[in-house]
Design a protein around this motif. Structure first.
Motif, mmCIF file in Angstrom:
data_model
loop_
_atom_site.group_PDB
_atom_site.id
_atom_site.type_symbol
_atom_site.label_atom_id
_atom_site.label_comp_id
_atom_site.label_asym_id
_atom_site.label_seq_id
_atom_site.Cartn_x
_atom_site.Cartn_y
_atom_site.Cartn_z
ATOM 1 N N THR A 126 0.815 -1.209 0.000
ATOM 2 C CA THR A 126 0.000 0.000 0.000
ATOM 3 C C THR A 126 0.855 1.267 0.000
ATOM 4 O O THR A 126 0.340 2.355 -0.248
ATOM 5 N N LEU A 127 2.166 1.123 0.279
ATOM 6 C CA LEU A 127 3.045 2.288 0.175
ATOM 7 C C LEU A 127 3.125 2.766 -1.272
ATOM 8 O O LEU A 127 3.258 3.958 -1.545
ATOM 9 N N ARG A 128 3.065 1.819 -2.185
ATOM 10 C CA ARG A 128 3.167 2.157 -3.600
ATOM 11 C C ARG A 128 1.803 2.334 -4.265
ATOM 12 O O ARG A 128 1.685 3.019 -5.272
ATOM 13 N N LYS A 129 0.770 1.713 -3.661
ATOM 14 C CA LYS A 129 -0.569 1.816 -4.227
ATOM 15 C C LYS A 129 -1.573 1.942 -3.087
ATOM 16 O O LYS A 129 -2.200 0.958 -2.694
ATOM 17 N N PRO A 130 -1.754 3.153 -2.555
ATOM 18 C CA PRO A 130 -2.687 3.341 -1.432
ATOM 19 C C PRO A 130 -4.115 2.981 -1.821
ATOM 20 O O PRO A 130 -4.515 3.113 -2.981
ATOM 21 N N VAL A 131 -4.874 2.525 -0.841
ATOM 22 C CA VAL A 131 -6.291 2.237 -1.056
ATOM 23 C C VAL A 131 -7.051 3.563 -1.069
ATOM 24 O O VAL A 131 -6.991 4.338 -0.115
ATOM 25 N N LEU A 132 -7.763 3.831 -2.162
ATOM 26 C CA LEU A 132 -8.423 5.126 -2.338
ATOM 27 C C LEU A 132 -9.945 5.016 -2.269
ATOM 28 O O LEU A 132 -10.653 5.954 -2.628
ATOM 29 N N ARG A 133 -10.452 3.892 -1.795
ATOM 30 C CA ARG A 133 -11.902 3.721 -1.668
ATOM 31 C C ARG A 133 -12.361 4.180 -0.284
ATOM 32 O O ARG A 133 -11.621 4.080 0.679
ATOM 33 N N GLY A 134 -13.617 4.632 -0.216
ATOM 34 C CA GLY A 134 -14.187 5.014 1.070
ATOM 35 C C GLY A 134 -14.424 6.506 1.180
ATOM 36 O O GLY A 134 -14.403 7.241 0.186
ATOM 37 N N ASN A 135 -14.664 6.959 2.397
ATOM 38 C CA ASN A 135 -14.920 8.371 2.661
ATOM 39 C C ASN A 135 -13.735 9.214 2.200
ATOM 40 O O ASN A 135 -12.603 8.963 2.605
ATOM 41 N N PRO A 136 -13.956 10.213 1.346
ATOM 42 C CA PRO A 136 -12.832 10.989 0.790
ATOM 43 C C PRO A 136 -11.945 11.623 1.851
ATOM 44 O O PRO A 136 -10.719 11.625 1.710
ATOM 45 N N LEU A 137 -12.547 12.174 2.921
ATOM 46 C CA LEU A 137 -11.746 12.809 3.963
ATOM 47 C C LEU A 137 -10.890 11.783 4.696
ATOM 48 O O LEU A 137 -9.708 12.024 4.976
ATOM 49 N N THR A 138 -11.490 10.623 4.968
ATOM 50 C CA THR A 138 -10.741 9.558 5.643
ATOM 51 C C THR A 138 -9.597 9.060 4.769
ATOM 52 O O THR A 138 -8.484 8.833 5.236
ATOM 53 N N VAL A 139 -9.895 8.886 3.468
ATOM 54 C CA VAL A 139 -8.867 8.430 2.532
ATOM 55 C C VAL A 139 -7.734 9.450 2.456
ATOM 56 O O VAL A 139 -6.552 9.098 2.521
ATOM 57 N N TRP A 140 -8.083 10.734 2.324
ATOM 58 C CA TRP A 140 -7.068 11.787 2.239
ATOM 59 C C TRP A 140 -6.201 11.812 3.484
ATOM 60 O O TRP A 140 -4.968 11.868 3.391
ATOM 61 N N THR A 141 -6.833 11.756 4.646
ATOM 62 C CA THR A 141 -6.066 11.788 5.897
ATOM 63 C C THR A 141 -5.124 10.591 5.984
ATOM 64 O O THR A 141 -3.962 10.731 6.373
ATOM 65 N N GLY A 142 -5.634 9.415 5.613
ATOM 66 C CA GLY A 142 -4.810 8.216 5.666
ATOM 67 C C GLY A 142 -3.599 8.294 4.754
ATOM 68 O O GLY A 142 -2.488 7.924 5.138
ATOM 69 N N VAL A 143 -3.804 8.783 3.534
ATOM 70 C CA VAL A 143 -2.701 8.894 2.576
ATOM 71 C C VAL A 143 -1.681 9.924 3.055
ATOM 72 O O VAL A 143 -0.465 9.710 2.958
ATOM 73 N N VAL A 144 -2.163 11.048 3.574
ATOM 74 C CA VAL A 144 -1.252 12.084 4.059
ATOM 75 C C VAL A 144 -0.405 11.560 5.218
ATOM 76 O O VAL A 144 0.820 11.744 5.252
ATOM 77 N N ILE A 145 -1.039 10.892 6.176
ATOM 78 C CA ILE A 145 -0.286 10.364 7.323
ATOM 79 C C ILE A 145 0.679 9.281 6.874
ATOM 80 O O ILE A 145 1.813 9.194 7.354
ATOM 81 N N GLN A 146 0.241 8.444 5.929
ATOM 82 C CA GLN A 146 1.140 7.420 5.392
ATOM 83 C C GLN A 146 2.374 8.051 4.772
ATOM 84 O O GLN A 146 3.513 7.620 5.028
ATOM 85 N N ASP A 147 2.172 9.095 3.991
ATOM 86 C CA ASP A 147 3.319 9.778 3.394
ATOM 87 C C ASP A 147 4.137 10.506 4.462
ATOM 88 O O ASP A 147 5.360 10.647 4.327
ATOM 89 N N GLY A 148 3.464 10.988 5.492
ATOM 90 C CA GLY A 148 4.194 11.589 6.605
ATOM 91 C C GLY A 148 5.116 10.583 7.272
ATOM 92 O O GLY A 148 6.256 10.907 7.639
ATOM 93 N N ILE A 149 4.657 9.351 7.412
ATOM 94 C CA ILE A 149 5.498 8.283 7.972
ATOM 95 C C ILE A 149 6.682 8.011 7.053
ATOM 96 O O ILE A 149 7.822 7.873 7.504
ATOM 97 N N LEU A 150 6.412 7.931 5.754
ATOM 98 C CA LEU A 150 7.484 7.676 4.802
ATOM 99 C C LEU A 150 8.547 8.766 4.847
ATOM 100 O O LEU A 150 9.738 8.494 4.638
#
Length: 287
Positions: free
Chosen positions: A200-224
């Motif tokens: 999922t680092l290379r292909k994040p899951v983009l399904r679901g609530n847009p705000l939740t998805v955005w927050t998850g991707v941002v935090i994931q990239d923050g970890i990276l």
């Protein structure tokens, strides 16, 4: 004295003791901070780049089947050893040492035996956790002095002993820790098992609530953004520096908001209560 402080003291007064670190330690301060959770994930990503460790775990554990369960047990172990009383911390360490002793696999092609209790692997796992927590503090707060960073590293030498690491081999300062992490890059590699659990680092899951998805991707990239450049290169995501820097800035704001909303005293009360009621391994009452 705040109401939360009174509540925590009332709670901890029923415990056997405040454990090996205690309320005045840097270990309590940092592991109670929300940034430490992101540092812990960064540590797992570094650990996954140890090729022989991943080969062993691929053969001896349900790494893919119960990834969430493994993450929860790891978090409970750290909470128990940091915030639990001494008896529960000792028991948690003994449990992990037994588990490591039984995690053994022999490569049928080479005859080489791989063991989870290999000293170099234990040291790598320990140091990545300490390093990850400090890197998260660098990026997302709390702001630490050089002396506070060294104090945390020194305190965590004791945590290393829980799993059977010789304390004399563990970094004692932040500078020694940074030097150790950088020196390991020549023998790290991205194996298939590591690629599987980090896809999922290379292909994040983009399904679901847009705000939740955005927050998850941002935090994931923050970890990276916490990872060394060589680790980003191995994971194949070194070409996103602008994205990662932007995500790190946004993640810092999110973590700051979480820190203000929860508060240190409230977090400590919740952690010590949870550890007392659901430790990594409960010490049975003896007659």
């Amino acid at each position: 004295m705040t109401e939360q402080t009174t509540e925590r003291r009332a709670h901890t007064s029923t415990r056997a003791d405040d454990g090996y670190f205690g309320p005045d330690s840097m270990s309590w301060r940092l592991f109670a901070d929300p940034a430490s959770k992101l540092g812990g994930v960064a540590a797992i990503l570094l650990q996954a780049l140890n090729p022989d460790m991943m080969r062993l775990f691929d053969q001896t554990t349900s790494l893919y089947v119960d990834a969430a369960g493994r993450a929860e047990r790891t978090a409970r172990y750290i909470d128990t050893t940091i915030f639990g009383d001494r008896e529960h911390a000792d028991f948690a360490g003994a449990s992990v040492r037994r588990m490591h002793a039984h995690a053994v696999w022999t490569d049928p092609r080479t005859g080489r035996e791989l063991r989870a209790d290999t000293p170099d692997w234990l040291l790598w796992t320990h140091n990545t956790i300490v390093w990850g927590v400090l890197r998260a503090a660098d990026a997302f707060g709390p702001r630490l002095t050089a002396e506070e960073q060294d104090t945390f590293v020194f305190e965590q030498q004791l945590a290393a002993e829980f799993v059977g690491i010789d304390r004399s081999t563990v970094a004692a300062t932040r500078a020694e820790l940074d030097e150790y992490i950088d020196a390991q890059r020549d023998w790290m590699a991205l194996t298939l098992p590591a690629a599987e659990i980090t896809r999922t680092l290379r292909k994040p899951v983009l399904r679901g609530n847009p705000l939740t998805v955005w927050t998850g991707v941002v935090i994931q990239d923050g970890i990276l953004s916490l990872l060394p450049d060589w680790a980003l290169l191995l994971y194949g995501i070194e070409g996103r520096p602008m994205n990662l820097r932007s995500a790190a800035k946004t993640t810092r704001g999110l973590i700051g908001a979480a820190r203000r909303n929860e508060g240190y005293e409230q977090t400590i009360t919740e952690l010590t209560t949870r550890v007392d009621t659901h430790p990594y391994r409960k010490v049975r009452t003896r007659g």
